[in-house]
Enzyme design. Structure first.
Site, PDB file in Angstrom:
ATOM      1  N   ASP A  95       0.865  -1.175   0.000  1.00 27.52           N
ATOM      2  CA  ASP A  95       0.000   0.000   0.000  1.00 27.52           C
ATOM      3  C   ASP A  95       0.901   1.224   0.000  1.00 27.52           C
ATOM      4  OD1 ASP A  95      -2.406   1.582   0.447  1.00 27.52           O
ATOM      5  OD2 ASP A  95      -3.236  -0.244   1.348  1.00 27.52           O
ATOM      6  N   ASP A 197      -3.069   4.615  -2.401  1.00 21.47           N
ATOM      7  CA  ASP A 197      -4.155   5.168  -1.605  1.00 21.47           C
ATOM      8  C   ASP A 197      -4.615   6.533  -2.128  1.00 21.47           C
ATOM      9  OD1 ASP A 197      -5.552   4.664   1.034  1.00 21.47           O
ATOM     10  OD2 ASP A 197      -4.745   6.647   1.461  1.00 21.47           O
ATOM     11  N   GLU A 251      -6.190   3.769  -6.096  1.00 25.62           N
ATOM     12  CA  GLU A 251      -7.505   3.946  -5.484  1.00 25.62           C
ATOM     13  C   GLU A 251      -8.012   5.313  -5.922  1.00 25.62           C
ATOM     14  OE1 GLU A 251      -9.850   4.002  -1.205  1.00 25.62           O
ATOM     15  OE2 GLU A 251      -7.977   5.081  -1.474  1.00 25.62           O
ATOM     16  N   HIS A 327     -11.288  -3.319   2.946  1.00 29.72           N
ATOM     17  CA  HIS A 327     -11.249  -2.939   4.365  1.00 29.72           C
ATOM     18  C   HIS A 327     -12.068  -1.692   4.691  1.00 29.72           C
ATOM     19  CE1 HIS A 327      -8.473  -0.352   2.359  1.00 29.72           C
ATOM     20  NE2 HIS A 327      -8.321   0.373   3.436  1.00 29.72           N
ATOM     21  N   ASP A 328     -12.614  -1.026   3.672  1.00 24.52           N
ATOM     22  CA  ASP A 328     -13.427   0.168   3.907  1.00 24.52           C
ATOM     23  C   ASP A 328     -14.917  -0.076   3.663  1.00 24.52           C
ATOM     24  OD1 ASP A 328     -11.129   1.750   4.340  1.00 24.52           O
ATOM     25  OD2 ASP A 328     -10.956   2.229   2.209  1.00 24.52           O
TER      26      ASP A 328
HETATM   27  C1  GLC Z   1      -8.215   5.120   1.692  1.00 27.47           C
HETATM   28  C2  GLC Z   1      -8.068   3.911   2.583  1.00 27.47           C
HETATM   29  C3  GLC Z   1      -8.776   4.173   3.872  1.00 27.47           C
HETATM   30  C4  GLC Z   1      -8.119   5.372   4.527  1.00 27.47           C
HETATM   31  C5  GLC Z   1      -8.085   6.581   3.590  1.00 27.47           C
HETATM   32  C6  GLC Z   1      -7.119   7.607   4.078  1.00 27.47           C
HETATM   33  O1  GLC Z   1      -9.514   5.341   1.317  1.00 27.47           O
HETATM   34  O2  GLC Z   1      -8.532   2.776   1.922  1.00 27.47           O
HETATM   35  O3  GLC Z   1      -8.766   3.060   4.717  1.00 27.47           O
HETATM   36  O4  GLC Z   1      -8.808   5.709   5.688  1.00 27.47           O
HETATM   37  O5  GLC Z   1      -7.672   6.234   2.298  1.00 27.47           O
HETATM   38  O6  GLC Z   1      -5.793   7.150   3.957  1.00 27.47           O
END
Ligand code: GLC
Ligand code: CA
Length: 571
Positions: A95, A197, A251, A327-328
């Site tokens: 990540d 991320d 992401e 995980h979100d």
């Molecule tokens: C992304 C991650 C999440 C995190 C956010 C800030 O969306 O997947 O878990 O809280 O970024 O880093």
């Protein structure tokens, strides 16, 4: 392009496997489960962050990019995990969290030391307006203003996430140099890729204009797909990514199909694929005051419309990532299937069928391969996630919503649903830890666990194993065109994957607990010599598709086995 044939498995290290009894999953725990993952058949592991971090957002707040969080182990543990994974033919994707750091990162400490510190400009600082207010009304993803006042130097800094996650200033070329050096350092170690991320947010628009109005006098931060985003990614690609054989996935909140093409069209040399969120954002048909929290669930026809649009939209122009949870997000069987004991296994397999036959790279989130369900937390003290806790406060206190309403929101879409410990067996704490877990284990672990599934031919685990094996052996599952079938059917999501010759796969998924009239296409296909590839009932449907029934059938010449094996070796 090895990643086109790959199946990725996401590990949330805190909740995967605890090797030393402190209640937190760790790297040695992951290493101890590599044989399990090899047996499942996945090619790549994406690890949520394991870097040094104070843990305000469970590791998405990094204080040292080149160090391992001692809670997860040491760098030696990491190196061992990497080489043990490689020796099993499993790749490791890290990540990469570079939209922001922790406020405890050395760069931020320097940035806050004085206004003329050489690293001041690594972050985004602004003066207060004439009334002392922040420069705009942006809302932070976890609640409240996205600006934090820094008394000592008399300016505000920007944090799109928590106060402890200050945003980096990508417009500063020295900052980019440092990030690219750090990435190269990990590549030299031998890692196999990055999941980036919120990468769509790194370039902030000039003037930081307010976005859509939100409750409480705030606005949405207008900073997805900013003006220099693609030039920064091309620079990253040229200076780091192109020098190694990597898999990259960005992401990308806020990305539509046209943006996704910009990111993933190979000719543009940016990323391999992106995570888009249209299909996991709830129904767009109703308006919602609190966005994800009070948005109605998406119906199958809406889900089908979104996923099909992405399948057609990226055909020959980019590449999809395929996921139903992470995980979100809530657990997919609870969200899109039916987690009642009677339908859980069936609907988990149905969802897997629907997703894995699509075009793109599939992602499995830990526990999904067992049909793990949402947590059933009934008291706010059980929640750990900063987003859930801050939302609870905001909605109950400032917006005066009832406890019951807010707990309902958290139960449906809170992020802790996906973060309960992996259910390994039916021993105390699901075999996750010998100590006290950092977050409660889902009490259904006595029914749902890996030990009871790995040798059971009817298990969800076994079914995922088979889907992965099919992807590795059937080129049409990787390369075939996607074509939607039965677009008006309210119960059955059906599509075809078509290769260049006569080879085809037809997929039929009943998304409901009611029997559905059998589509003619199924009997016609069998009339043309089709064969059953996989399904979640032991026999073929007669007259009706049964509750949550899924069926994939194959038409045409199967590839020569030797050829397929050679192809596998050459990946
Ligand atoms: C992304 C991650 C999440 C995190 C956010 C800030 O969306 O997947 O878990 O809280 O970024 O880093
Ligand atoms: Ca541990």
């Amino acid at each position: 392009m090895w990643w086109k044939n790959a199946v990725v498995y996401q590990i949330y290290p805190r909740s995967f496997c605890d090797s030393n009894g402190d209640g937190m999953g760790d790297l040695n725990g992951i290493t101890s489960k590599l044989d399990y993952l090899k047996n499942l058949g996945v090619d790549v592991l994406w690890l949520s962050p394991v870097y040094q971090s104070p843990g305000d957002d469970n590791g998405y707040d990094i204080s040292d990019y080149r160090a391992i969080n001692p809670e997860f182990g040491t760098m030696e543990d990491f190196d061992r995990m990497l080489s043990e994974a490689h020796s099993r033919g499993i790749r490791i994707v890290m990540d990469l969290v570079v939209n922001h750091t922790s406020d405890e990162h050395a760069w931020f400490c320097e940035s806050t030391a004085s206004r003329d510190n050489p690293r001041r400009d690594y972050y985004i600082w602004r003066d207060a307006d004439k009334d002392g207010n922040p420069p705009n009304r942006w809302w932070s993803a976890f609640g409240g203003s996205a600006w934090e006042w820094h008394e000592k130097t008399g300016q505000y800094y920007l944090h799109l996430f928590s106060r402890k996650q200050p945003d980096l200033n990508w417009d500063n070329p020295r900052l980019r140099d440092e990030i690219f050096d750090m990435m190269a350092w990990w590549c030299e170690k031998g890692i196999d890729g990055f999941r980036m991320d919120v990468i769509s947010m790194i370039s902030k628009p000039d003037g930081l204009p307010d976005g859509r109005e939100l409750p409480g006098g705030f606005t949405e931060p207008a900073c997805c797909n900013g003006p220099h985003l693609h030039s920064y990614l091309r620079e990253m690609n040229e200076r780091v990514l192109s020098r190694y054989s990597l898999m990259t996935v960005g992401e990308c909140p806020g990305a539509g199909i046209e943006e996704a093409v910009l990111f993933t069209n190979p000719a543009r040399k940016e990323l391999n694929m992106v995570f888009q969120f249209e299909h996991v954002s709830g129904s767009r048909k109703a308006s919602a005051r609190y966005d994800k929290w009070d948005r109605p669930a998406m119906s199958m026809p809406e889900l089908r419309e979104v996923l099909s649009r992405w399948q057609y939209g990226l055909e020959k122009r980019g590449w999809n990532s395929l996921f139903l949870n992470n995980h979100d997000q809530p657990r997919c069987v609870s969200r899109f299937g039916n987690d009642a004991p009677r339908y859980r296994t069936l609907s988990a397999k149905m969802l897997a069928t629907c997703l894995h036959f699509m075009k793109g790279t599939p992602y499995i989130y830990q526990g999904e391969e067992l049909g793990m369900t949402n947590a059933c937390m009934t008291d706010i003290s059980q929640y750990r996630d900063i987003e859930s806790l801050q939302t609870y406060d905001f909605l109950t206190k400032q917006e005066s919503l009832s406890e019951e309403t807010v707990m309902g929101y958290l139960q449906a879409v809170g992020r802790d649903n996906a973060r309960t410990p992996m259910q390994w067996d039916d021993s105390p704490n699901a075999g996750f830890t010998s100590g006290h877990p950092w977050i409660d284990v889902n009490p259904n672990y006595t029914e749902i666990n890996a030990a009871s599934q790995i040798d059971d031919q009817n298990s969800v685990f076994f079914y995922y194993q088979e889907l992965i094996r099919l992807r590795h052996t059937l080129p049409v599952m990787v390369d075939g065109r996607y074509e939607l079938l039965l677009p008006d059917n309210d119960q059955i999501y059906s599509y075809m994957r078509a290769g260049n010759g006569t080879e085809k796969i037809l997929v039929f998924c009943n998304f409901t607990k009611d029997p559905a009239p059998l589509p003619m296409e199924i009997s016609e296909a069998f009339g043309c010599g089709a064969s059953r590839l996989i399904g979640n009932y032991p026999d073929l449907p007669q007259g009706k598709m049964r509750p949550y029934e899924a069926l994939a059938i194959y038409i045409g010449m199967k590839g020569n086995d030797d050829e397929i094996q050679n192809e596998q070796k050459n990946r």
